[in-house]
Scaffold this motif. Sequence first.
Motif, PDB file in Angstrom:
ATOM      1  N   GLY A 103     -11.671  37.719  42.028  1.00  0.00           N
ATOM      2  CA  GLY A 103     -11.651  39.143  42.342  1.00  0.00           C
ATOM      3  C   GLY A 103     -11.507  40.003  41.099  1.00  0.00           C
ATOM      4  O   GLY A 103     -12.134  41.065  40.977  1.00  0.00           O
ATOM      5  N   PHE A 104     -10.691  39.551  40.152  1.00  0.00           N
ATOM      6  CA  PHE A 104     -10.530  40.274  38.889  1.00  0.00           C
ATOM      7  C   PHE A 104     -11.850  40.290  38.126  1.00  0.00           C
ATOM      8  O   PHE A 104     -12.251  41.324  37.582  1.00  0.00           O
ATOM      9  CB  PHE A 104      -9.422  39.632  38.045  1.00  0.00           C
ATOM     10  N   ARG A 127     -14.765  40.070  39.450  1.00  0.00           N
ATOM     11  CA  ARG A 127     -15.632  40.972  40.221  1.00  0.00           C
ATOM     12  C   ARG A 127     -15.393  42.430  39.815  1.00  0.00           C
ATOM     13  O   ARG A 127     -16.340  43.200  39.637  1.00  0.00           O
ATOM     14  CB  ARG A 127     -15.388  40.779  41.712  1.00  0.00           C
ATOM     15  N   GLN A 128     -14.124  42.810  39.659  1.00  0.00           N
ATOM     16  CA  GLN A 128     -13.785  44.191  39.293  1.00  0.00           C
ATOM     17  C   GLN A 128     -14.200  44.524  37.870  1.00  0.00           C
ATOM     18  O   GLN A 128     -14.623  45.640  37.589  1.00  0.00           O
ATOM     19  CB  GLN A 128     -12.286  44.432  39.436  1.00  0.00           C
ATOM     20  N   THR A 129     -14.043  43.579  36.964  1.00  0.00           N
ATOM     21  CA  THR A 129     -14.296  43.871  35.554  1.00  0.00           C
ATOM     22  C   THR A 129     -15.720  43.585  35.109  1.00  0.00           C
ATOM     23  O   THR A 129     -16.233  44.262  34.219  1.00  0.00           O
ATOM     24  CB  THR A 129     -13.318  43.099  34.642  1.00  0.00           C
ATOM     25  N   ASN A 181     -20.147  42.087  40.693  1.00  0.00           N
ATOM     26  CA  ASN A 181     -20.319  41.098  41.755  1.00  0.00           C
ATOM     27  C   ASN A 181     -21.147  39.890  41.334  1.00  0.00           C
ATOM     28  O   ASN A 181     -20.811  38.757  41.660  1.00  0.00           O
ATOM     29  CB  ASN A 181     -20.972  41.739  42.991  1.00  0.00           C
TER      30      ASN A 181
END
Length: 78
Positions: free
Chosen positions: A31-32, A34-36, A39
Motif C-alpha cells: 500500500g505504501f 502504491r501511494q508513493t 498502482n
Amino acid sequence: MTHACHPDEASPATGSGRPRAEVSRFEQTIGFIRQTQGNQAAAELKEKLLPAKTENDILFKDGYCGLATYLREKKLTR
C-alpha cells in the motif's frame, strides 16, 4: 507443508492472530508503494514478490498461517 501456527492463532475468534498480522504488514508495505510509486508499480512489485496464483493457492490450502510462513521463508517480513 509444516508451519508453526497454533490452532488458536488461526481461529476466527482470535482474528487469525499473528499470521494475519504478518500478512497485513506485507499488504501495508505494498500500500505504501502504491501511494508513493503508483498502482502499476505496486501491482508489478507484488506480482514479482508474491504471484497472485501462489497467494491464492497458499490461502486455499493453508490459510493465513501458510501465507505468513511463505512470506517469512522468502524473507518478505520481519
